[in-house]
Design a protein around this motif. Structure first.
Motif, PDB file in Angstrom:
ATOM      1  N   TYR A  53       0.851  -1.192   0.000  1.00 46.48           N
ATOM      2  CA  TYR A  53       0.000   0.000   0.000  1.00 46.48           C
ATOM      3  C   TYR A  53       0.883   1.237   0.000  1.00 46.48           C
ATOM      4  O   TYR A  53       1.841   1.321   0.760  1.00 46.48           O
ATOM      5  N   THR A  54       0.582   2.172  -0.860  1.00 49.01           N
ATOM      6  CA  THR A  54       1.305   3.438  -0.875  1.00 49.01           C
ATOM      7  C   THR A  54       0.312   4.584  -0.969  1.00 49.01           C
ATOM      8  O   THR A  54      -0.726   4.475  -1.651  1.00 49.01           O
ATOM      9  N   LYS A  55       0.610   5.651  -0.274  1.00 45.99           N
ATOM     10  CA  LYS A  55      -0.224   6.847  -0.336  1.00 45.99           C
ATOM     11  C   LYS A  55       0.605   8.019   0.169  1.00 45.99           C
ATOM     12  O   LYS A  55       1.323   7.904   1.152  1.00 45.99           O
ATOM     13  N   GLU A  56       0.500   9.135  -0.526  1.00 45.42           N
ATOM     14  CA  GLU A  56       1.178  10.330  -0.064  1.00 45.42           C
ATOM     15  C   GLU A  56       0.313  10.996   0.997  1.00 45.42           C
ATOM     16  O   GLU A  56      -0.900  11.154   0.816  1.00 45.42           O
ATOM     17  N   LEU A  57       0.937  11.381   2.083  1.00 45.27           N
ATOM     18  CA  LEU A  57       0.200  12.016   3.171  1.00 45.27           C
ATOM     19  C   LEU A  57       0.218  13.525   2.998  1.00 45.27           C
ATOM     20  O   LEU A  57       1.216  14.114   2.574  1.00 45.27           O
TER      21      LEU A  57
END
Length: 79
Positions: A53-57
């Motif tokens: 899982y990847t997501k920019e915060l």
């Protein structure tokens, strides 16, 4: 201590010094097996794991990782 952490590296290095240059057939065979194991891991993709899982915060957001403890030993044996 380092040899205990990386046994295949130790075997490969020893195989080159004692097997290839020293003429010891046992180390040469062990080294060949160790090199094939390393080569096979690279070919079949057992190197670095893929991220799940990847997501920019955004600023102000946070990322929390929760780890559920394993079930008690009694429950694990039954299930």
């Amino acid at each position: 201590m380092r040899k205990a952490l990386r046994p295949l590296r130790y075997v490969r290095r020893r195989a080159v010094t004692r097997g290839l240059f020293g003429g010891d057939r046992k180390w040469l065979v062990l080294g060949g097996i160790a090199w094939m194991f390393r080569f096979g891991r690279r070919i079949f993709g057992f190197g670095e794991p893929e991220p799940l899982y990847t997501k920019e915060l955004e600023p102000g957001e946070r990322f929390v990782v929760v780890h559920n403890p394993p079930p008690p030993r009694r429950r694990r044996r039954r299930g």
